[in-house]
Design a protein around this motif. Structure first.
Motif, mmCIF file in Angstrom:
data_model
loop_
_atom_site.group_PDB
_atom_site.id
_atom_site.type_symbol
_atom_site.label_atom_id
_atom_site.label_comp_id
_atom_site.label_asym_id
_atom_site.label_seq_id
_atom_site.Cartn_x
_atom_site.Cartn_y
_atom_site.Cartn_z
ATOM 1 N N PRO A 217 40.267 34.056 42.850
ATOM 2 C CA PRO A 217 41.361 34.513 41.977
ATOM 3 C C PRO A 217 42.167 33.355 41.410
ATOM 4 C CG PRO A 217 41.309 35.778 44.018
ATOM 5 C CD PRO A 217 40.354 34.640 44.194
ATOM 6 N N GLN A 218 42.488 33.464 40.124
ATOM 7 C CA GLN A 218 43.320 32.479 39.457
ATOM 8 C C GLN A 218 44.775 32.947 39.357
ATOM 9 O OE1 GLN A 218 41.714 29.549 38.566
ATOM 10 N NE2 GLN A 218 40.004 30.569 39.617
ATOM 11 N N ASN A 219 44.974 34.272 39.530
ATOM 12 C CA ASN A 219 46.313 34.853 39.453
ATOM 13 C C ASN A 219 46.501 35.855 40.589
ATOM 14 O OD1 ASN A 219 47.272 33.722 36.756
ATOM 15 N ND2 ASN A 219 45.364 34.721 36.134
ATOM 16 N N ASP A 220 47.743 36.224 40.858
ATOM 17 C CA ASP A 220 48.059 37.105 41.981
ATOM 18 C C ASP A 220 47.474 38.500 41.830
ATOM 19 O OD1 ASP A 220 49.448 35.061 43.170
ATOM 20 O OD2 ASP A 220 51.424 35.728 42.453
ATOM 21 N N ASP A 221 47.241 38.935 40.581
ATOM 22 C CA ASP A 221 46.751 40.306 40.379
ATOM 23 C C ASP A 221 45.222 40.376 40.321
ATOM 24 O OD1 ASP A 221 46.453 38.981 37.996
ATOM 25 O OD2 ASP A 221 47.254 40.608 36.739
ATOM 26 N N GLU A 222 44.546 39.276 40.671
ATOM 27 C CA GLU A 222 43.084 39.249 40.619
ATOM 28 C C GLU A 222 42.487 39.413 42.018
ATOM 29 O OE1 GLU A 222 42.938 36.287 36.728
ATOM 30 O OE2 GLU A 222 41.981 35.677 38.600
ATOM 31 N N LEU A 223 41.244 39.870 42.054
ATOM 32 C CA LEU A 223 40.560 40.177 43.316
ATOM 33 C C LEU A 223 39.487 39.132 43.603
ATOM 34 C CD1 LEU A 223 40.202 42.359 45.574
ATOM 35 C CD2 LEU A 223 38.475 43.419 44.107
ATOM 36 N N GLU A 224 39.466 38.641 44.833
ATOM 37 C CA GLU A 224 38.417 37.704 45.237
ATOM 38 C C GLU A 224 37.090 38.444 45.352
ATOM 39 O OE1 GLU A 224 37.282 34.507 48.790
ATOM 40 O OE2 GLU A 224 39.091 35.751 48.946
ATOM 41 N N LEU A 225 36.021 37.825 44.868
ATOM 42 C CA LEU A 225 34.696 38.443 44.900
ATOM 43 C C LEU A 225 33.767 37.645 45.810
ATOM 44 C CD1 LEU A 225 34.135 39.337 41.132
ATOM 45 C CD2 LEU A 225 35.098 40.763 42.945
ATOM 46 N N VAL A 226 33.034 38.376 46.646
ATOM 47 C CA VAL A 226 32.049 37.774 47.541
ATOM 48 C C VAL A 226 30.716 38.455 47.260
ATOM 49 C CG1 VAL A 226 31.359 37.375 49.931
ATOM 50 C CG2 VAL A 226 33.777 37.295 49.295
ATOM 51 N N PRO A 227 29.664 37.704 46.926
ATOM 52 C CA PRO A 227 28.361 38.323 46.633
ATOM 53 C C PRO A 227 27.915 39.247 47.765
ATOM 54 C CG PRO A 227 28.322 36.000 46.053
ATOM 55 C CD PRO A 227 29.625 36.236 46.766
ATOM 56 N N SER A 252 34.840 45.840 51.267
ATOM 57 C CA SER A 252 34.914 44.989 52.457
ATOM 58 C C SER A 252 36.334 44.772 52.951
ATOM 59 C CB SER A 252 34.267 43.624 52.180
ATOM 60 O OG SER A 252 32.886 43.762 51.951
ATOM 61 N N THR A 253 37.289 44.678 52.025
ATOM 62 C CA THR A 253 38.661 44.340 52.426
ATOM 63 C C THR A 253 39.674 45.433 52.147
ATOM 64 O OG1 THR A 253 39.202 43.350 50.279
ATOM 65 C CG2 THR A 253 38.154 41.917 51.931
ATOM 66 N N GLY A 254 39.356 46.372 51.245
ATOM 67 C CA GLY A 254 40.316 47.397 50.866
ATOM 68 C C GLY A 254 41.334 46.929 49.853
ATOM 69 N N LEU A 255 41.240 45.647 49.457
ATOM 70 C CA LEU A 255 42.180 45.090 48.477
ATOM 71 C C LEU A 255 41.758 45.471 47.058
ATOM 72 C CD1 LEU A 255 42.696 41.518 49.984
ATOM 73 C CD2 LEU A 255 44.160 43.539 50.249
ATOM 74 N N SER A 256 42.735 45.571 46.166
ATOM 75 C CA SER A 256 42.481 45.942 44.777
ATOM 76 C C SER A 256 42.979 44.848 43.844
ATOM 77 C CB SER A 256 43.176 47.265 44.432
ATOM 78 O OG SER A 256 42.730 48.306 45.261
ATOM 79 N N GLY A 257 42.380 44.780 42.657
ATOM 80 C CA GLY A 257 42.814 43.804 41.672
ATOM 81 C C GLY A 257 41.865 43.740 40.495
ATOM 82 N N LEU A 258 42.170 42.836 39.582
ATOM 83 C CA LEU A 258 41.336 42.630 38.399
ATOM 84 C C LEU A 258 40.189 41.676 38.728
ATOM 85 C CD1 LEU A 258 44.237 42.205 35.818
ATOM 86 C CD2 LEU A 258 42.676 44.156 35.958
ATOM 87 N N LEU A 259 39.054 41.900 38.085
ATOM 88 C CA LEU A 259 37.892 41.037 38.300
ATOM 89 C C LEU A 259 37.090 40.944 37.017
ATOM 90 C CD1 LEU A 259 35.031 43.122 39.466
ATOM 91 C CD2 LEU A 259 37.241 43.944 40.265
ATOM 92 N N PRO A 260 36.404 39.806 36.793
ATOM 93 C CA PRO A 260 35.607 39.653 35.587
ATOM 94 C C PRO A 260 34.406 40.604 35.592
ATOM 95 C CG PRO A 260 35.322 37.770 37.042
ATOM 96 C CD PRO A 260 36.424 38.592 37.620
ATOM 97 N N GLU A 261 34.239 41.324 34.499
ATOM 98 C CA GLU A 261 33.218 42.374 34.413
ATOM 99 C C GLU A 261 31.802 41.830 34.546
ATOM 100 O OE1 GLU A 261 32.440 46.315 31.604
ATOM 101 O OE2 GLU A 261 33.515 44.579 30.798
ATOM 102 N N ASN A 262 31.582 40.600 34.057
ATOM 103 C CA ASN A 262 30.224 40.052 34.097
ATOM 104 C C ASN A 262 29.850 39.467 35.457
ATOM 105 O OD1 ASN A 262 32.010 37.950 33.876
ATOM 106 N ND2 ASN A 262 30.832 36.797 32.358
ATOM 107 N N TYR A 263 30.726 39.623 36.451
ATOM 108 C CA TYR A 263 30.405 39.163 37.810
ATOM 109 C C TYR A 263 29.872 40.296 38.685
ATOM 110 C CZ TYR A 263 32.541 34.516 37.319
ATOM 111 O OH TYR A 263 32.818 33.225 36.962
ATOM 112 N N VAL A 264 29.807 41.514 38.129
ATOM 113 C CA VAL A 264 29.360 42.676 38.898
ATOM 114 C C VAL A 264 28.327 43.465 38.105
ATOM 115 C CG1 VAL A 264 31.508 42.897 40.224
ATOM 116 C CG2 VAL A 264 31.301 44.047 38.012
#
Length: 389
Positions: A217-227, A252-264
């Motif tokens: 995440p680059q900002n507080d409202d973003e979600l960390e992604l793990v393959p 995996s974590t129950g956390l919510s946030g924004l994520l880049p669409e092309n990473y999923v």
């Protein structure tokens, strides 16, 4: 509110390690304190040669005609509607299923007569009507037992019982799918397993995405992604997302946030029988002529007994969970009280579970013996405690 219960039911009661991992990964989950119960459903799942045929059809139909709605889940027959069960009642719910399966073992129709059916947007195998009524009686018995033991309302499936092979497919794929489906030998032997699954009701109508690439995440409202993780996404929550971004919740974590669409990428609800939305497979009971995997520790002992495995000595860690595991395996082996457990401190993974440099205070063997656990109260340990500490 019990975090232990929530972790257990969220991992299907597989083991302590899975529950601890779930709890640690959800420590920042804003819904960790939410007492909302999970939803459950009862399926009949085929095994053996018929399952192999159906799995091959699943694979070939997807290669030939692309994905349709049937690919979202493993082959099954639905026995009831989704119902809620409190976390504190899940154990007795599973006991209810176990009791009913025990009552029905030997009474269940075998082989199960299936009939091929096809329409413009559906292909499936329907259970012959008279036999279907027998299966519905099994589901009704489970509903009665579940209401009595777990205080839940289970509504048995009233529609025609069937295994869905394909639906919601393009009309020009009908002929190809029919040809592949008719290649399934429905006369092959099969044990049908009663499988109890659950899902987090919050994500029942969400789309499931699979994480393909890591993202920090680059900002507080973003979600960390793990393959390998899965993201639950609802179209109603995308108002705050900019173009190229989506808002979702990590499984995996129950956390919510924004994520880049092309990473999923879009994912099936079930992948190779490992549930995503329906994470839990509490018990699998064979109700055909032979036994199958039973997700209870003492049944592992029963399987060892049936395979004529001879156990002469039992060593286990002094950790209570390990003593309980050893005890239940011996119980399944019908060795409880005959083969005593040797509690060996050297088997405890103290560097992993206990912070600091000192050993924990374990339950004394005499106290365990007082709880009817068969073990050596006086035992000469192999690895000296001074060397361990």
């Amino acid at each position: 509110f019990c975090y232990r219960l929530k972790a257990l039911v969220s991992t299907g009661g597989r083991n302590v390690q899975a529950s601890c991992d779930w709890l640690f990964s959800h420590v920042d989950d804003p819904f960790l304190d939410d007492p909302l119960p999970r939803e459950y459903v009862l399926y009949l799942k085929p095994s053996g040669p018929l399952l192999n045929q159906l799995s091959n059809f699943w694979q070939q139909s997807r290669i030939t005609c692309g994905k349709n709605k049937a690919h979202n889940i493993f082959p099954h027959i639905t026995l009831c509607q989704f119902f809620m069960c409190a976390d504190s009642k899940v154990d007795v719910l599973c006991e209810a299923l176990q009791a009913v399966v025990g009552q029905w073992r030997g009474r269940f129709p075998s082989p199960l007569p299936l009939e091929f059916y096809s329409s413009s947007n559906f292909i499936g195998l329907f259970v012959e009507e008279k036999v279907a009524e027998v299966i519905k009686s099994f589901a009704a018995d489970f509903a009665t037992e579940a209401a009595s033991k777990a205080d839940v309302h289970v509504e048995p499936h009233k529609k025609q019982l069937h295994v869905t092979l394909a639906y919601h497919f393009q009309s020009n794929h009908l002929a190809s799918l029919e040809q592949l489906a008719k290649g399934v030998d429905i006369t092959l032997g099969c044990d049908w397993q009663a499988v109890l699954l659950s899902r987090d009701i919050r994500f029942a109508n969400h789309e499931t995405l699979r994480v393909m690439y890591p993202y920090v995440p680059q900002n507080d409202d973003e979600l960390e992604l793990v393959p390998g993780d899965f993201i639950f996404m609802s179209s109603t929550e995308q108002a705050t997302a900019s173009e190229g971004w989506v808002y979702g919740t990590s499984m995996s974590t129950g956390l919510s946030g924004l994520l880049p669409e092309n990473y999923v990428n879009r994912a099936d609800e079930f992948l190779h029988n490992n549930a995503i939305k329906y994470e839990v497979c509490h018990f699998c009971f064979a109700i055909g002529p032979s036994m199958c995997l039973l997700c209870v520790i003492c049944f592992t002992g029963e399987a060892l007994l049936e395979s004529h495995t001879v156990v002469d000595f039992v060593y286990c860690s002094p950790s209570l969970r390990c003593v309980q595991t050893a005890y239940n395996i011996l119980k399944g082996l019908q060795k409880d009280g005959k083969t005593k457990i040797r509690v060996e401190p050297g088997l405890f993974e103290w560097t992993k579970w206990v912070p600091g440099t000192s050993l924990p205070a374990w339950i004394p063997p005499a106290d365990l013996a007082a709880a009817n656990i068969s073990l050596f109260i006086v035992y000469e340990i192999v690895l000296c405690l001074l060397l361990i500490s």
